[in-house]
Write a protein that holds these residues in place. Structure first.
Motif, PDB file in Angstrom:
ATOM      1  N   ARG A   1       0.821  -1.211   0.000  1.00 18.28           N
ATOM      2  CA  ARG A   1       0.000   0.000   0.000  1.00 18.28           C
ATOM      3  C   ARG A   1       0.858   1.266   0.000  1.00 18.28           C
TER       4      ARG A   1
ATOM      5  N   GLN B   1       1.224   4.293  -2.844  1.00 17.74           N
ATOM      6  CA  GLN B   1       1.145   5.737  -2.638  1.00 17.74           C
ATOM      7  C   GLN B   1       2.376   6.442  -3.218  1.00 17.74           C
TER       8      GLN B   1
ATOM      9  N   PRO C   1       2.027   5.469  -7.689  1.00 17.20           N
ATOM     10  CA  PRO C   1       0.673   5.047  -8.083  1.00 17.20           C
ATOM     11  C   PRO C   1       0.654   4.379  -9.460  1.00 17.20           C
TER      12      PRO C   1
ATOM     13  N   SER D   1       4.245  -1.388  -7.092  1.00 18.08           N
ATOM     14  CA  SER D   1       3.223  -1.455  -6.045  1.00 18.08           C
ATOM     15  C   SER D   1       2.486  -2.788  -6.039  1.00 18.08           C
TER      16      SER D   1
ATOM     17  N   GLY E   1       0.871   9.801  -4.112  1.00 20.67           N
ATOM     18  CA  GLY E   1      -0.465   9.776  -3.532  1.00 20.67           C
ATOM     19  C   GLY E   1      -0.544  10.550  -2.227  1.00 20.67           C
TER      20      GLY E   1
ATOM     21  N   GLY F   1      -1.907   9.587   0.544  1.00 19.82           N
ATOM     22  CA  GLY F   1      -1.953   8.745   1.734  1.00 19.82           C
ATOM     23  C   GLY F   1      -3.292   8.051   1.868  1.00 19.82           C
TER      24      GLY F   1
ATOM     25  N   THR G   1       4.567  10.587   1.842  1.00 23.41           N
ATOM     26  CA  THR G   1       3.195  10.112   1.949  1.00 23.41           C
ATOM     27  C   THR G   1       3.126   9.078   3.069  1.00 23.41           C
TER      28      THR G   1
ATOM     29  N   TYR H   1       0.666   5.502   4.906  1.00 26.27           N
ATOM     30  CA  TYR H   1      -0.448   4.554   4.864  1.00 26.27           C
ATOM     31  C   TYR H   1      -0.558   3.898   6.232  1.00 26.27           C
TER      32      TYR H   1
END
Length: 408
Positions: A143, A147, A150, A155, A226, A228, A401, A403
């Protein structure tokens, strides 16, 4: 120690690069074959996610036997791994190093992909993927990478997804293998009590089935970072990750240097000996699971800080405030910098007591145009001002960022 290590290397006529470090006083021999092809390279031909990992698994399958059994017959332990940008095959042995080298060459040179063995492997790898989906630390890594990058292959799980596995078949496995398992895309390293000339003769007389063409390098354009996010899982304690993306347009050797500089920054600011680590522990923001990782591979350079926490917002806020250029200027003086640099050099020298550490790092550095035995000079060339400049250039709020994974 570095003074006693000697390396013999040669680019052979068939395209293989061989690197040999003779260690006559060691009983163990470590052999490794690494290819410059990993999980993120699916963009080369729009390949299904997980195909690099799938090839790694299926190369062990030969008509009527498994290569790991051949290694065992000659007294060797064998293994393999796939990373974001590389795939490696290795053996460790006390006996028969040259026979085991021939087995290693058989492993990487003679693919045997059939509809039957591909279908059976799909089920095995899918079970592996499903197992990881229940592990919060694994989900968190995917995840936070999502972020940082993207809609990028990095990822995705190195093993792929249940859906992408269905797109893998014997034909695209063979085509991908032939394109990427070429001698001029690989490095062969042997470390231990071995003779360079014998190794040269064995590899020079070996066969291969890859393409002689050299693949063009692809410069990836990334989407913006991203903002978050978070999700909930069946866990008793939350986990949090804070990521920093480094978009550095540098040469391959400079990327290796940058990784050391970033590690020095992180060790200064949040290493176990830092004031920030102690403060976060005293505030119960972190526990023993707290760690950081610096990755600098091909087009990718990033840092991830993660750990279990009951206070994810405080975790993020603290790191955002203290992982900064201004903070580094306050806590890093020249004396502390020299100590951290000595520690980095010491870790490099200590690793030379381990044949597997030598082989793995030597092969990795080969693809970044850095000679393993010259790495100490590269580390020593890093200055106090270099580290401050890197922090000022790259550690900024808009490069960061987060997560969180929270208990349901």
């Amino acid at each position: 120690m570095a003074e006693r290590l000697k390396k013999y290397s040669k680019k052979l006529k068939n395209g293989y690069e061989i690197e040999v470090v003779p260690l006559p006083s060691y009983n163990q021999v470590y052999g490794l074959a690494m290819t410059d092809f990993g999980s993120v390279d699916t963009r080369n031909g729009d390949l299904p996610a997980g195909i690099a990992h799938f090839i790694e698994h299926k190369l062990f399958a030969k008509p009527g036997y498994d290569v790991s059994e051949k290694f065992a017959e000659y007294g060797a332990n064998s293994n393999a791994y796939t990373s974001y940008t590389k795939t490696a095959y290795l053996f460790q042995t006390l006996d028969n190093p040259y026979d085991n080298l021939k087995v290693l060459l058989d492993l990487i040179q003679n693919p045997h992909f059939t509809e039957e063995n591909v279908a059976s492997e799909r089920g095995i790898i899918d079970q592996e993927i499903q197992m990881y989906l229940d592990m919060p630390e694994w989900v968190l890594e995917q995840r936070i990478l999502g972020q940082l990058y993207p809609n990028d292959p990095i990822s995705q799980d190195i093993a792929g997804t249940s859906e992408s596995l269905q797109q893998i078949n014997k034909d695209n496995l063979l085509a991908t293998y032939q394109q990427n398992y070429r001698p001029n895309n690989m490095d062969l390293v042997l470390v231990g009590d071995v003779d360079f000339k014998k190794i040269e003769d064995i590899v020079e007389n070996s066969d291969f089935h890859g393409s002689p063409d050299i693949l063009p390098s692809i410069k990836q354009d990334f989407e913006p970072i991203g903002a978050g996010g978070q999700e909930k899982m069946e866990i008793t304690q939350g986990r949090s990750a804070y990521g920093i993306r480094i978009d550095a347009d540098v040469s391959k050797p400079e990327l290796v240097k940058l990784q050391f500089e970033l590690n020095m920054i992180m060790e200064t600011l949040i290493g176990e000996a830092s004031d920030n680590y102690e403060k976060m522990s005293n505030l119960n923001i972190i526990d023993d699971s707290f760690s950081y990782n610096v990755v600098a591979e091909n087009n990718y350079c990033f840092m991830i800080v993660s750990g279990s926490t009951n206070y994810p917002e405080k975790f993020q806020e603290y790191l955002q405030k203290h992982l900064s250029f201004d903070e580094l200027k306050k806590v890093l003086d020249t004396k502390r910098f020299e100590r951290i640099k000595r520690d980095a050099i010491g870790s490099y020298l200590f690793a030379q007591n381990s044949p597997d550490a030598i082989a793995n790092q030597m092969a990795e550095l080969y693809f970044y145009d850095v000679d393993y035995l010259e790495l100490i000079k590269l580390i020593d060339s890093i200055s106090y001002d270099d580290v401050l400049q890197v922090a000022e250039q790259f550690i900024k709020d808009d490069n960061c960022t987060y997560y969180n994974i929270l208990p349901k």
